[in-house]
Write an enzyme that holds these catalytic residues in place. Sequence first.
Site, PDB file in Angstrom:
ATOM      1  NE  ARG A  30      -4.254  -1.976   1.228  1.00  0.00           N
ATOM      2  CZ  ARG A  30      -5.294  -2.365   1.941  1.00  0.00           C
ATOM      3  NH1 ARG A  30      -5.499  -1.863   3.148  1.00  0.00           N
ATOM      4  NH2 ARG A  30      -6.146  -3.253   1.452  1.00  0.00           N
ATOM      5  NE  ARG A  77      13.993 -23.036   7.221  1.00  0.00           N
ATOM      6  CZ  ARG A  77      13.935 -22.077   8.139  1.00  0.00           C
ATOM      7  NH1 ARG A  77      14.654 -20.988   8.033  1.00  0.00           N
ATOM      8  NH2 ARG A  77      13.159 -22.214   9.200  1.00  0.00           N
ATOM      9  CB  SER A 110      16.375 -13.759   3.942  1.00  0.00           C
ATOM     10  OG  SER A 110      15.785 -14.957   4.394  1.00  0.00           O
ATOM     11  CG  ASP A 133      14.364 -18.098  15.675  1.00  0.00           C
ATOM     12  OD1 ASP A 133      13.323 -18.576  16.150  1.00  0.00           O
ATOM     13  OD2 ASP A 133      15.065 -18.698  14.822  1.00  0.00           O
ATOM     14  NE  ARG A 160       3.044 -21.638  36.144  1.00  0.00           N
ATOM     15  CZ  ARG A 160       4.120 -21.928  36.877  1.00  0.00           C
ATOM     16  NH1 ARG A 160       4.033 -22.715  37.924  1.00  0.00           N
ATOM     17  NH2 ARG A 160       5.298 -21.433  36.558  1.00  0.00           N
TER      18      ARG A 160
END
Length: 328
Positions: A30, A77, A110, A133, A160
């Site tokens: 956009r 990948r 990348s 990550d 838990r």
Amino acid sequence: MSEKMIRSIAVMTSGGDSPGMNCVIRSVVRAAIGERLKVYGIKRGYQGLLNNDMEEMNASSVGNIIHHGGTVLYTSRCPEFKEKEFRAKAAQILEDRDIDALVVIGGDGSFKGAKALHDEFGISVIGIPGTIDNDISGTDYTIGFDTAVQTAMEAVDKIRDTAQSSDRTFLIEVMGARSSSIALKVGICSGAENILLNSDEEVNYEKLSSDVRRGIRRGKNSSIIIVAEGESPGRSYNIAKVLEQKHDISSKVCVLGHIQRGGSPTPNDRFFASVMGKEAVSALISNLECHAVVVRENSVAVVPLDQCMQKSDHAMINYLGVSETLSI
Ligand code: F6P
């Protein structure tokens, strides 16, 4: 710096997908349309570029995607891209289509491919850090991290409940590859009894088992141990085995896995994704040729791409003590 006129750009997502990638695509498309640029969406990252698999996008191609995880452009990948002959093919495809610049949403690998495309073939490139990550140098933040932490934290909260009801110790393994960012943040946010970071390849079993026993002595009937996955997923199974066989502590293992990669992005991810996508287009229009849009000290900035091509674990390990103090 050459003053080339940018008329047409392409955008791709590359490597592991992360929640918020769709928000970046929407923002790039956009913002580009707002600048009267032609914009192509390349499917499946560098692999799609090599297959000339792309289509022109318009404002409505990115409608109703802001709240969806994954990436409408798909991702993959592409090990071939490490070889110059494949990069040459990609550069030719971009040239044949009169595409002046490439926006790459992905991780450090990348970005290395993008930098090589620029250095070898003069393609203008801009990187936007997208990975759960939070492990890219030069930026404090990567898009998708916040959502992954939210997802993992909610899962730990649920575990838990059952751990508490059945007097159990759980090892819960979170993603992050060689980064401990997710483990540390989830561990603190979920009040884990222990957090095993990536750097703890050699697990200190004496400490771990004595922490669990100390908890029991203090009246705890369950323990949550967050494990950073490290080099290869599944190391928690081995940790559980050693705890059982050598320290007489039985535990359940739960590897959260790819659930952490999906889901609707959090406001933080949507916000940075939206701002960074627009900033990437502005940078290209201003003739920046090989840069990345990053977050530093909570602000969006544009920096040379080569600052963002290393792995860097942003886990704030100095906060590990917070977890140790509070999980008594
Ligand atoms: O995208 C990053 C990541 O999710 C890491 O946390 C994890 O180790 C890896 O990707 C998993 O990759 P794949 O989906 O290819 O198994």
